[in-house]
Motif scaffolding. Sequence first.
Motif, PDB file in Angstrom:
ATOM      1  N   PHE A 530       0.852  -1.197   0.000  1.00  0.00           N
ATOM      2  CA  PHE A 530       0.000   0.000   0.000  1.00  0.00           C
ATOM      3  C   PHE A 530       0.886   1.244   0.000  1.00  0.00           C
ATOM      4  O   PHE A 530       1.807   1.366   0.815  1.00  0.00           O
ATOM      5  CB  PHE A 530      -0.915   0.015   1.230  1.00  0.00           C
ATOM      6  N   CYS A 531       0.601   2.158  -0.927  1.00  0.00           N
ATOM      7  CA  CYS A 531       1.423   3.358  -1.068  1.00  0.00           C
ATOM      8  C   CYS A 531       0.557   4.596  -0.825  1.00  0.00           C
ATOM      9  O   CYS A 531      -0.655   4.556  -1.056  1.00  0.00           O
ATOM     10  CB  CYS A 531       2.001   3.436  -2.476  1.00  0.00           C
ATOM     11  N   PRO A 532       1.179   5.706  -0.399  1.00  0.00           N
ATOM     12  CA  PRO A 532       0.373   6.883  -0.048  1.00  0.00           C
ATOM     13  C   PRO A 532      -0.242   7.620  -1.234  1.00  0.00           C
ATOM     14  O   PRO A 532      -1.274   8.257  -1.087  1.00  0.00           O
ATOM     15  CB  PRO A 532       1.352   7.789   0.697  1.00  0.00           C
ATOM     16  N   THR A 533       0.415   7.556  -2.413  1.00  0.00           N
ATOM     17  CA  THR A 533      -0.160   8.275  -3.568  1.00  0.00           C
ATOM     18  C   THR A 533      -0.153   7.369  -4.797  1.00  0.00           C
ATOM     19  O   THR A 533       0.553   6.356  -4.830  1.00  0.00           O
ATOM     20  CB  THR A 533       0.671   9.531  -3.925  1.00  0.00           C
ATOM     21  N   LYS A 534      -0.891   7.825  -5.825  1.00  0.00           N
ATOM     22  CA  LYS A 534      -0.968   7.047  -7.066  1.00  0.00           C
ATOM     23  C   LYS A 534       0.402   6.981  -7.722  1.00  0.00           C
ATOM     24  O   LYS A 534       0.836   5.940  -8.186  1.00  0.00           O
ATOM     25  CB  LYS A 534      -1.954   7.712  -8.025  1.00  0.00           C
ATOM     26  N   LYS A 535       1.040   8.138  -7.771  1.00  0.00           N
ATOM     27  CA  LYS A 535       2.342   8.196  -8.432  1.00  0.00           C
ATOM     28  C   LYS A 535       3.314   7.257  -7.733  1.00  0.00           C
ATOM     29  O   LYS A 535       4.089   6.542  -8.370  1.00  0.00           O
ATOM     30  CB  LYS A 535       2.855   9.655  -8.369  1.00  0.00           C
ATOM     31  N   ASN A 536       3.232   7.243  -6.396  1.00  0.00           N
ATOM     32  CA  ASN A 536       4.118   6.396  -5.634  1.00  0.00           C
ATOM     33  C   ASN A 536       3.913   4.909  -5.952  1.00  0.00           C
ATOM     34  O   ASN A 536       4.863   4.130  -5.976  1.00  0.00           O
ATOM     35  CB  ASN A 536       3.917   6.674  -4.141  1.00  0.00           C
ATOM     36  N   CYS A 537       2.668   4.526  -6.228  1.00  0.00           N
ATOM     37  CA  CYS A 537       2.395   3.124  -6.602  1.00  0.00           C
ATOM     38  C   CYS A 537       3.197   2.764  -7.848  1.00  0.00           C
ATOM     39  O   CYS A 537       3.835   1.708  -7.910  1.00  0.00           O
ATOM     40  CB  CYS A 537       0.918   2.927  -6.945  1.00  0.00           C
ATOM     41  N   GLU A 538       3.137   3.647  -8.837  1.00  0.00           N
ATOM     42  CA  GLU A 538       3.818   3.354 -10.099  1.00  0.00           C
ATOM     43  C   GLU A 538       5.330   3.315  -9.881  1.00  0.00           C
ATOM     44  O   GLU A 538       6.024   2.434 -10.390  1.00  0.00           O
ATOM     45  CB  GLU A 538       3.449   4.417 -11.147  1.00  0.00           C
ATOM     46  N   ASN A 539       5.829   4.266  -9.093  1.00  0.00           N
ATOM     47  CA  ASN A 539       7.270   4.300  -8.834  1.00  0.00           C
ATOM     48  C   ASN A 539       7.731   3.053  -8.093  1.00  0.00           C
ATOM     49  O   ASN A 539       8.750   2.463  -8.434  1.00  0.00           O
ATOM     50  CB  ASN A 539       7.636   5.537  -7.989  1.00  0.00           C
ATOM     51  N   VAL A 540       6.974   2.663  -7.075  1.00  0.00           N
ATOM     52  CA  VAL A 540       7.367   1.492  -6.282  1.00  0.00           C
ATOM     53  C   VAL A 540       7.372   0.238  -7.159  1.00  0.00           C
ATOM     54  O   VAL A 540       8.322  -0.555  -7.121  1.00  0.00           O
ATOM     55  CB  VAL A 540       6.430   1.325  -5.061  1.00  0.00           C
ATOM     56  N   ALA A 541       6.312   0.087  -7.990  1.00  0.00           N
ATOM     57  CA  ALA A 541       6.259  -1.094  -8.869  1.00  0.00           C
ATOM     58  C   ALA A 541       7.476  -1.098  -9.786  1.00  0.00           C
ATOM     59  O   ALA A 541       8.150  -2.137  -9.951  1.00  0.00           O
ATOM     60  CB  ALA A 541       4.962  -1.082  -9.682  1.00  0.00           C
ATOM     61  N   GLY A 542       7.805   0.060 -10.365  1.00  0.00           N
ATOM     62  CA  GLY A 542       8.947   0.162 -11.275  1.00  0.00           C
ATOM     63  C   GLY A 542      10.253  -0.123 -10.542  1.00  0.00           C
ATOM     64  O   GLY A 542      11.102  -0.887 -11.021  1.00  0.00           O
ATOM     65  N   MET A 543      10.389   0.456  -9.362  1.00  0.00           N
ATOM     66  CA  MET A 543      11.626   0.307  -8.611  1.00  0.00           C
ATOM     67  C   MET A 543      11.873  -1.166  -8.233  1.00  0.00           C
ATOM     68  O   MET A 543      12.980  -1.678  -8.383  1.00  0.00           O
ATOM     69  CB  MET A 543      11.539   1.169  -7.344  1.00  0.00           C
ATOM     70  N   ILE A 544      10.815  -1.829  -7.783  1.00  0.00           N
ATOM     71  CA  ILE A 544      10.974  -3.229  -7.371  1.00  0.00           C
ATOM     72  C   ILE A 544      11.490  -4.067  -8.549  1.00  0.00           C
ATOM     73  O   ILE A 544      12.411  -4.866  -8.415  1.00  0.00           O
ATOM     74  CB  ILE A 544       9.641  -3.788  -6.823  1.00  0.00           C
ATOM     75  N   CYS A 545      10.886  -3.829  -9.720  1.00  0.00           N
ATOM     76  CA  CYS A 545      11.253  -4.650 -10.882  1.00  0.00           C
ATOM     77  C   CYS A 545      12.699  -4.434 -11.300  1.00  0.00           C
ATOM     78  O   CYS A 545      13.340  -5.337 -11.823  1.00  0.00           O
ATOM     79  CB  CYS A 545      10.326  -4.354 -12.056  1.00  0.00           C
ATOM     80  N   LYS A 546      13.173  -3.230 -11.061  1.00  0.00           N
ATOM     81  CA  LYS A 546      14.539  -2.912 -11.445  1.00  0.00           C
ATOM     82  C   LYS A 546      15.525  -3.863 -10.765  1.00  0.00           C
ATOM     83  O   LYS A 546      16.572  -4.172 -11.304  1.00  0.00           O
ATOM     84  CB  LYS A 546      14.837  -1.476 -10.995  1.00  0.00           C
ATOM     85  N   TYR A 547      15.177  -4.317  -9.590  1.00  0.00           N
ATOM     86  CA  TYR A 547      16.129  -5.128  -8.830  1.00  0.00           C
ATOM     87  C   TYR A 547      15.721  -6.599  -8.700  1.00  0.00           C
ATOM     88  O   TYR A 547      16.335  -7.342  -7.953  1.00  0.00           O
ATOM     89  CB  TYR A 547      16.330  -4.510  -7.437  1.00  0.00           C
ATOM     90  N   LEU A 548      14.685  -6.987  -9.393  1.00  0.00           N
ATOM     91  CA  LEU A 548      14.291  -8.402  -9.300  1.00  0.00           C
ATOM     92  C   LEU A 548      15.173  -9.233 -10.220  1.00  0.00           C
ATOM     93  O   LEU A 548      15.587  -8.780 -11.287  1.00  0.00           O
ATOM     94  CB  LEU A 548      12.820  -8.581  -9.679  1.00  0.00           C
ATOM     95  N   LYS A 549      15.430 -10.471  -9.800  1.00  0.00           N
ATOM     96  CA  LYS A 549      16.310 -11.330 -10.599  1.00  0.00           C
ATOM     97  C   LYS A 549      15.596 -11.801 -11.852  1.00  0.00           C
ATOM     98  O   LYS A 549      14.360 -11.829 -11.917  1.00  0.00           O
ATOM     99  CB  LYS A 549      16.702 -12.545  -9.753  1.00  0.00           C
ATOM    100  N   GLU A 550      16.396 -12.235 -12.821  1.00  0.00           N
ATOM    101  CA  GLU A 550      15.878 -12.718 -14.107  1.00  0.00           C
ATOM    102  C   GLU A 550      14.850 -13.839 -13.934  1.00  0.00           C
ATOM    103  O   GLU A 550      13.904 -13.943 -14.685  1.00  0.00           O
ATOM    104  CB  GLU A 550      17.036 -13.276 -14.950  1.00  0.00           C
ATOM    105  N   GLU A 551      15.075 -14.673 -12.893  1.00  0.00           N
ATOM    106  CA  GLU A 551      14.191 -15.846 -12.754  1.00  0.00           C
ATOM    107  C   GLU A 551      12.727 -15.448 -12.531  1.00  0.00           C
ATOM    108  O   GLU A 551      11.824 -16.220 -12.815  1.00  0.00           O
ATOM    109  CB  GLU A 551      14.677 -16.771 -11.640  1.00  0.00           C
TER     110      GLU A 551
END
Length: 1040
Positions: A530-551
């Motif tokens: 859960f994120c405080p703003t809409k923009k933050n949701c998109e940023n968090v989703a993007g940020m997480i993926c940046k560091y997820l492994k290939e698998e």
Amino acid sequence: MNCGDRDIRIKRVSGRKRSRDGAQSHMTPARKRGGAGGAGAGGGGADTCPTDRRVTSIMAQPAEFCSDTEDLFGDYDSLLGDSSLLAKLDDAEQDERRRELQLVAVDQQDLAALPPPEDRVHNRSCQDVLTDSILDVLGDEPFEDLPVSQMQFEEQIGEGVKRNKLQDGDNTSTPSRNAGDSGHRRTSEAGTDRHTDDKTRRRSRARRSVTDQLKRTMLCNAAAPSNISRSVGLKEAVVSEEISVAMQAMETVSTETTDLGPFFGLPSKVKDLMYKLRGIKSLYDWQETCLNLDCVQQRKNLIYSLPTSGGKTLVAEILILRELLCRKKDCLFILPYISLVQEKVRGLASFGLELDFMVEEYAGSKGRFPPVKRRNQTSLYISTIEKGHGLVNSLIESGRLDNVGLVVVDELHMLGDGSRGAVIEMTLAKVLYMSNKTQIIGMSATLGNIRDLQMFLKAENYSNDFRPVQLKEYVKLNDTIYEVDPKEEECFRFSRLLNYKYSSSMQKIDPDHIIALVTEVIPTHSCLVFCPTKKNCENVAGMICKYLKEEFLQHRREEKVVLLRELKDSGDGSVCPVLRRTVPYGVAYHHSGLTTEERKLVEEAYSNGVLCLLACTSTLAAGINLPARRVILRSPYVAADFLKRSQYKQMVGRAGRAGIDTVGESILVLQDKDRTMAQTLVCAPMENCRSHLLHDDGKGILSLILSLIGLNITTSMEQVRDFLQGTLLYVQREQLCVERSLWDVVQQCVDVLQEKDLIAVMSHTQTLQVTKLGKATYKGSVDLSCSGVLYQDLSRGLEGLLLNSYLHLLYLVTPYDMVAQCKPDWMIFFRQFTRLSAAEQKMSAAVGVPESFVARKAAGQTVKNNVDLAVARRMYLALVLFSLLRETNLWSVADRFQLSRGFVQTLLSSSSAFCSCVLHFTEELEELWPFKALLTELTRRLSYCVKAELIPLMEVVGVMESRAKQLYNAGYKTLTHLANADPAILSKTIENLYKKQANQIVASAKMLLNEKAAALQEEVDDLLMAPLDLPADLSTEQLL
Ligand SMILES: Nc1ncnc2c1ncn2[C@@H]1O[C@H](COP(=O)(O)OP(=O)(O)OP(=O)(O)O)[C@@H](O)[C@H]1O
Ligand SMILES: [Mg+2]
């Protein structure tokens, strides 16, 4: 187990005892009530139904129909427009006779010896006359253009339909013929009787049988269950028997007999359906206890409160079914959001079809005021808060509120939620005041001051802290995880240190260690952030993926490819760039900026495990059933506001998926500065729920008083004050109206309403009366603050209404409350303006937005002339809607106007809802008559905003534009095609349509078709009924 503060007694009586008790009874509670009249009133035993039905159709009072324009489906299927109807009915009657003879013959044959297909084709041609007039859309004959795959299904259901027809024949037979005979024998006897009936008797039955013929033809198809088995008939007999037993037992309801039937007073078929459709094998202990409470058996009002995911809805649904099936009363189920209403309609449509009641949607622009009267079926109205209020008003006005046996309010804590809370309060106060027979049930997970609500609703209370999956609450401070424990002095107990290895760049990007927290559970388990703003949701989703492994990319790869393709289809070729990047990792964001279609796809993919993580705003916590193994609250804020305890509880309550997880965990991410406030947040009692009638300068109480006077509920100041004593405001008067007495409040409201010319006080009697404008205002549910402006705008509009384009009408139905949210880009405005036709530009100038003004603004010049900025903004929004209606592509329109697609979608749905409000508003004001016809069509266009050919498919709940296109292209072109589709074939033919979705689509289509057919049937009945006030023959004596 804590069973609340009530003494709980569970008593069981055997089926035998129940029927005996039933036989002794002589008066049903419904009969005692009296006055309800019609088929909906107090049900007799099943054996009396056929006669009742006939009497009803001949003797009933003229039905109170809405005018065609009130019917949102008004342009469809109107029988009244068919001038040769009676001639056609006569022809149909001849056909009916021929058919009956054939049916008798067929009945005596083995099914294997059914006539060859040519014969059936011939039989079909006999009905063409009827088919021409009404059944083009609703016919039960196979369609010439039905997809080939469906023809086989048609063949199969032929058998079922024939059986249904024979059973229907039973329904019109006499009670004595029914008595004590087996279903099969009855069928063949009925057939033989029909065969030997003499012509005179037949003629006297002509009208009824034609009516039945019409109804059967229209309904049997709609009602045919999707999986017809040979044992269905037998099962139906068992069901009606069980219902009859339960109804009889209901009659003798007393403290001695509390358990009324095999499944909480319902037929065991309901239990089977719960398993088949929901996968629910047995009830939780608390659910059983609650359903067996004395107060529930005695139909007292009830508030029950349990943590999120405790299974509250199921209890309400069982009580609703009991009311619909056993007490034969309609029910109203109020839910807070359109999406929840639609989800419920989808979920309950199959129950409606199997158990023979109507499920009617009241959300957005859908829903008819007053609802269609159903003589032979009960209705479940599933509504949003606002539509529920409109519905109750219309039922009060038409004197039909007593037909509603039960009102259920889900998420009852919404009572304390701003102006929407005020609407719930008004609705419930009216029900309490106007019908002491209507039971009220409310439930919630987050109620602090239940006592106040109990006093307001005169209700009993049941509370329990059951959760199917244990919830462990944690907070994270720096790199330490603490478990929430109210017994600890500081509420937090050390649990563990977070194990992560971050590079310095990663530490900068993710200082709160969200990646470490989520990768402990995904992709095997699910996670909500859960994120405080809409923009933050998109940023968090993007940020997480940046560091997820290939698998992560490999996990359910194909399904994610499919999801992306569906997202692309839903956007007419466009996919949100954030989703395009995150979905391959199984991650997405979820907030109101998504289109409805995207949101649905994301939710489904998450439910099915294709997506394992959603970064979302608090909207996802409100009632949507999307649980997760781990819930992370990225910060204790919603936008800039610190979380409320109830919001926190709703969010963390999503943790733990029943049947999948053994435990659910929530982690609240904290900064040091928030520590103290967070302690209160996690450990304090729930906030109190306060009346909002005085909220926003008393908007709620003003509109309440206006509608009370308009509906003739109260006609004097004293009566208004009496009424107000039944509100939550009155219960909390000491906290809420400290400065003024309630009497002062009433006096002041009456003055304001008079000033606004919405009510008048008769000088001699001091009686309060609503003015025409006042009536239009409450009927249209128009905000009091803008009803005067709306009237002016519409009246001025009539002076030069532009009708060769939608622009002018769109301007008039652009909601006032969206104007403040709009900041036009003047360059875009100017560019769009120049593309308008000369007539459209002239119209814009006429409402106060001339080209010169827009041009100056676009050039960045100061504008001296006094153009009202609100009007200019409204025109800008009207241009957005105008583009939408022309192109129907939300993405390109959002792009062109530089708006988010979520905003454009909200604008569209608010406009369609407001358009239907304006329609009701204009219906009350004669001088605005031309709008009636115009706005009916416009509401429909705005509600769907797709090519006209897709509208009939999109009327089915759950069918969105891209799905409608798929269906249309596959040959399912009308509602009837969908209602007749075999879900198995449908899910095979239509790409990416799961069997469960196909089942729901077909069930919803059948229900809608059923509903339309029944509405037509009501019209037929009315048309054929002799008026009760027909002048009688004068007797000879009188003549002399
Ligand atoms: N007896 C039961 N057995 C198994 N599953 C159940 C049972 N009762 C309810 N459920 C399921 O539990 C889930 C949560 O139920 P429900 O939505 O009714 O909870 P709720 O108490 O209304 O929660 P919320 O406060 O979030 O609205 C649903 O998927 C529902 O089908
Ligand atoms: Mg619920």
